[in-house]
Design an enzyme around this catalytic site. Structure first.
Site, PDB file in Angstrom:
ATOM      1  N   ASP A   1     -25.321  29.697 -18.074  1.00  0.00           N
ATOM      2  CA  ASP A   1     -26.429  29.366 -17.177  1.00  0.00           C
ATOM      3  C   ASP A   1     -27.110  30.684 -16.759  1.00  0.00           C
ATOM      4  OD1 ASP A   1     -28.068  28.032 -15.395  1.00  0.00           O
ATOM      5  OD2 ASP A   1     -26.519  27.663 -13.905  1.00  0.00           O
TER       6      ASP A   1
ATOM      7  N   GLU B   1     -16.811  29.281 -24.348  1.00  0.00           N
ATOM      8  CA  GLU B   1     -17.243  28.826 -23.025  1.00  0.00           C
ATOM      9  C   GLU B   1     -18.002  27.506 -23.157  1.00  0.00           C
ATOM     10  OE1 GLU B   1     -16.826  28.484 -20.131  1.00  0.00           O
ATOM     11  OE2 GLU B   1     -17.990  29.744 -18.778  1.00  0.00           O
TER      12      GLU B   1
ATOM     13  N   ASP C   1     -17.728  19.721 -15.459  1.00  0.00           N
ATOM     14  CA  ASP C   1     -17.465  18.929 -14.265  1.00  0.00           C
ATOM     15  C   ASP C   1     -18.522  19.098 -13.203  1.00  0.00           C
ATOM     16  OD1 ASP C   1     -16.627  21.693 -13.660  1.00  0.00           O
ATOM     17  OD2 ASP C   1     -15.978  20.815 -11.763  1.00  0.00           O
TER      18      ASP C   1
ATOM     19  N   PHE D   1     -28.277  19.808 -14.174  1.00  0.00           N
ATOM     20  CA  PHE D   1     -26.825  19.886 -14.046  1.00  0.00           C
ATOM     21  C   PHE D   1     -26.178  18.808 -14.905  1.00  0.00           C
ATOM     22  CE2 PHE D   1     -22.618  20.063 -12.259  1.00  0.00           C
ATOM     23  CZ  PHE D   1     -22.469  21.430 -12.098  1.00  0.00           C
ATOM     24  N   VAL D   2     -25.288  19.228 -15.800  1.00  0.00           N
ATOM     25  CA  VAL D   2     -24.687  18.282 -16.741  1.00  0.00           C
ATOM     26  C   VAL D   2     -23.166  18.219 -16.577  1.00  0.00           C
ATOM     27  CG1 VAL D   2     -26.524  18.450 -18.478  1.00  0.00           C
ATOM     28  CG2 VAL D   2     -24.616  20.074 -18.550  1.00  0.00           C
TER      29      VAL D   2
END
Ligand code: IMP
Ligand code: MG
Length: 181
Positions: A107, A103, A163, A156-157
């Site tokens: 999160d 994966e 994406d 958030f990356v």
């Protein structure tokens, strides 16, 4: 499809750092599965870039097969609801196989814990989990992670397969995204 309300903020993990860590993970995996058959299952679409780099660093003595699984969440786009639907199932039967689930990021842990439960029900002979990125701050469901690339802060990356509204998967480094102005 393209959401212009977000923009790249800063680089978090460089291409060089990613590649050397992926190489290290590959040597651990090579040592653990030397001479054995291994079915690597990548979760579409985010884990694709990670998988293709990782697999090329594996020792030839690992008898590698690859497969893909895709899930979609019923919840809002940046928040996991934990209610998942399989949109593409595996092509192969994993009963009695060594399975490594791959994966991009964990999160809340809801996605992985759901998939781990689902795939373990198919009676693989061994089951491990490999994630590139881990955001431990927001964990809601306990997840087993056997190989971990990086632990990152709760931001958030994108990039390296990850994406934001479908965009930026192609970037070779990992970037933090921010709300545009
Ligand atoms: P979880 O179920 O909350 O662990 O979420 C995992 C999924 O959410 C991943 O497979 C990603 O698709 C997505 N996700 C979580 N954080 C990020 C991020 O920072 N960038 C891109 N996707 C993310
Ligand atoms: Mg994903």
């Amino acid at each position: 499809m393209i959401d212009l309300s977000f923009e790249l903020d800063r680089m978090l993990i460089s291409e060089e750092t990613l590649q050397s860590r992926v190489k290290e993970l590959a040597s651990q995996i090579s040592a653990d599965y030397a001479g054995q058959k291994l079915v690597a299952v990548a979760i579409l679409k985010g884990a694709v870039v990670f998988l293709v780099d990782l697999m090329r660093y594996l020792d030839p003595s690992v008898q590698l097969y690859i497969d893909f699984i895709a899930v979609s969440s019923y919840g809002a786009s940046t928040q996991s609801s934990g209610i998942l639907r399989i949109t593409k199932d595996l092509d192969v039967d994993i009963k009695d196989e060594n399975v490594l689930l791959i994966e991009d990021i964990v999160d809340t842990g809801l996605t992985l814990s759901y998939l781990v439960r689902l795939l373990k029900e198919r009676a693989p002979s061994s089951f491990k989990v490999c994630v590139l990125l881990d955001k431990p701050d927001r964990r809601e469901a306990e997840v087993q992670v056997d190989y971990r690339g990086f632990s990152i802060p709760n931001e958030f990356v994108v990039g390296y397969g990850l994406d934001c509204a479908g965009m930026w998967r192609n970037l070779s480094s990992v970037y933090v995204v921010r709300e545009g102005r």
